[in-house]
Design an enzyme around this catalytic site. Structure first.
Site, mmCIF file in Angstrom:
data_model
loop_
_atom_site.group_PDB
_atom_site.id
_atom_site.type_symbol
_atom_site.label_atom_id
_atom_site.label_comp_id
_atom_site.label_asym_id
_atom_site.label_seq_id
_atom_site.Cartn_x
_atom_site.Cartn_y
_atom_site.Cartn_z
ATOM 1 N N CYS A 113 4.721 -7.229 6.375
ATOM 2 C CA CYS A 113 3.993 -6.249 5.560
ATOM 3 C C CYS A 113 2.635 -6.751 5.080
ATOM 4 O O CYS A 113 1.756 -5.955 4.748
ATOM 5 C CB CYS A 113 4.847 -5.823 4.372
ATOM 6 S SG CYS A 113 6.425 -5.076 4.849
ATOM 7 N N HIS A 248 -0.011 -2.266 -0.414
ATOM 8 C CA HIS A 248 1.070 -2.050 0.550
ATOM 9 C C HIS A 248 2.025 -1.022 -0.029
ATOM 10 O O HIS A 248 2.440 -1.123 -1.188
ATOM 11 C CB HIS A 248 1.799 -3.368 0.803
ATOM 12 C CG HIS A 248 3.073 -3.202 1.564
ATOM 13 N ND1 HIS A 248 3.155 -2.466 2.730
ATOM 14 C CD2 HIS A 248 4.331 -3.680 1.333
ATOM 15 C CE1 HIS A 248 4.407 -2.493 3.171
ATOM 16 N NE2 HIS A 248 5.135 -3.226 2.346
ATOM 17 N N ASN A 278 7.471 3.091 3.960
ATOM 18 C CA ASN A 278 6.955 1.738 4.175
ATOM 19 C C ASN A 278 6.687 1.546 5.664
ATOM 20 O O ASN A 278 7.613 1.473 6.467
ATOM 21 C CB ASN A 278 7.982 0.716 3.677
ATOM 22 C CG ASN A 278 7.516 -0.720 3.812
ATOM 23 O OD1 ASN A 278 6.557 -1.012 4.515
ATOM 24 N ND2 ASN A 278 8.207 -1.629 3.141
#
Length: 321
Positions: A113, A248, A278
């Site tokens: 990520c 993020h 996500n």
């Protein structure tokens, strides 16, 4: 001074959008349960013929168009992904071939990520050394293909997509545009909190994502707040100077908690987790492109990017647009 300036952004999403209600038909969950714990309402899932490389190429083309430059001018492609099309070659080389800009540098970065932040800092460093003049930095993922669809605690959290930026090395004034500072970190001791239980060297399989959500949450809030402060210290700026934070997009609760820890008003935080879920390395450039195209982020704005992912890895970058 020479800085890497963001001159264009782009993004791409798979054709299929899956709502929480549709997901609840497949796994034991509900729209209320997902929204309350994550803020996610839908996600995009790659279908037949949609791969990390195809999404990355589409996002790159959109970024090139926004920057008004031809692909042939790109001398560097850094692609962040944890879900490459193949073990090798690098997915970046496939994007390079699809765009028709061969002969330059193209490679992948794997920091999950945090991947886009790692890729951005890497490309920035290479541009400032003169390795290239113009670069594509891409975050692209098809995380749906490493999810355990029987595990309702993880499969509801992720989606697929890609985001890209064009970076150009320019001679600018001290108060001009460009990436002002970046900080990156890693701590491999926490690997077992967020990982995939497969790999070519260990099992010979792709594996599935595994996560201990509560522990990841606690580390994320502390690590992200700390790295944001580091970048601000490097630039001599304060949190109040920031116009926008593009984080993020892991979980709405993490976004809220990080903003509170830095005394940042929530209206300064770009949030797309509700519509994209996500998307790992794609989430920061995806959110940036959304905010650029809807007019929220404008020339001259100070924008902070931040992310944390498996490894653990985490980082932040501050840029003047």
């Amino acid at each position: 001074m020479i800085r890497s300036v963001i001159t264009g952004t782009g993004s791409a999403l798979p054709a299929k959008c899956v709502t929480n209600a549709e997901l609840a038909e497949r796994v034991e969950t509900s729209d209320d349960w997902i929204v309350d714990r994550t803020g996610i309402r839908q996600r995009y899932i790659a279908g037949e013929g949609e791969y990390t490389s195809t999404l990355a190429t589409e996002a790159a083309r959109a970024a090139l168009e926004a920057a008004s430059i031809d692909a042939a001018e790109i001398g560097l492609i850094v692609l962040a992904t944890a879900t490459p099309d193949h073990t090798f070659p690098a997915t970046a080389t496939q994007v390079q071939a699809a765009l028709g800009c061969g002969g330059g540098v193209a490679f992948d970065v794997q920091a999950v990520c945090s991947g886009f932040l790692y890729a951005l800092a890497t490309a920035d460093s290479l541009l400032r050394t003169g390795m290239a003049q113009k670069a594509l930095v891409i975050g692209a993922e098809t995380f749906s293909r490493i999810l355990d669809w029987e595990d309702r605690t993880t499969c509801v959290l992720f989606g697929d997509g890609a985001g890209a930026v064009v970076l150009e090395a320019r001679d600018v004034a001290e108060d001009g545009p460009g990436i002002l500072a970046s900080r990156l970190h890693a701590e491999g001791a926490h690997k077992d909190m967020l990982y995939v239980d497969g790999g070519p060297s260990t099992t010979g399989t792709v594996g599935h994502l595994r996560m201990r959500g509560r522990e990841v949450f606690r580390h994320a809030v502390v690590n992200l707040a700390d790295v944001l402060k580091e970048v601000l210290d490097d630039t001599g700026l304060a949190a109040s100077d920031i116009d926008w934070v593009v984080p993020h997009q892991a979980n709405a609760r993490i976004l809220d908690a990080t903003a509170r820890k830095l005394d940042l008003p929530p209206e300064k935080v770009i949030v797309t987790v509700d519509r994209h879920a996500n998307t790992s390395a794609a989430s920061v450039p995806l959110a940036l492109d959304v905010a650029m195209r809807d007019g929220r982020i404008k020339a001259g704005d100070l924008v902070m990017f931040e992310a944390m992912g498996g490894g653990f890895t985490w980082g932040a970058s501050l840029a003047r647009m």
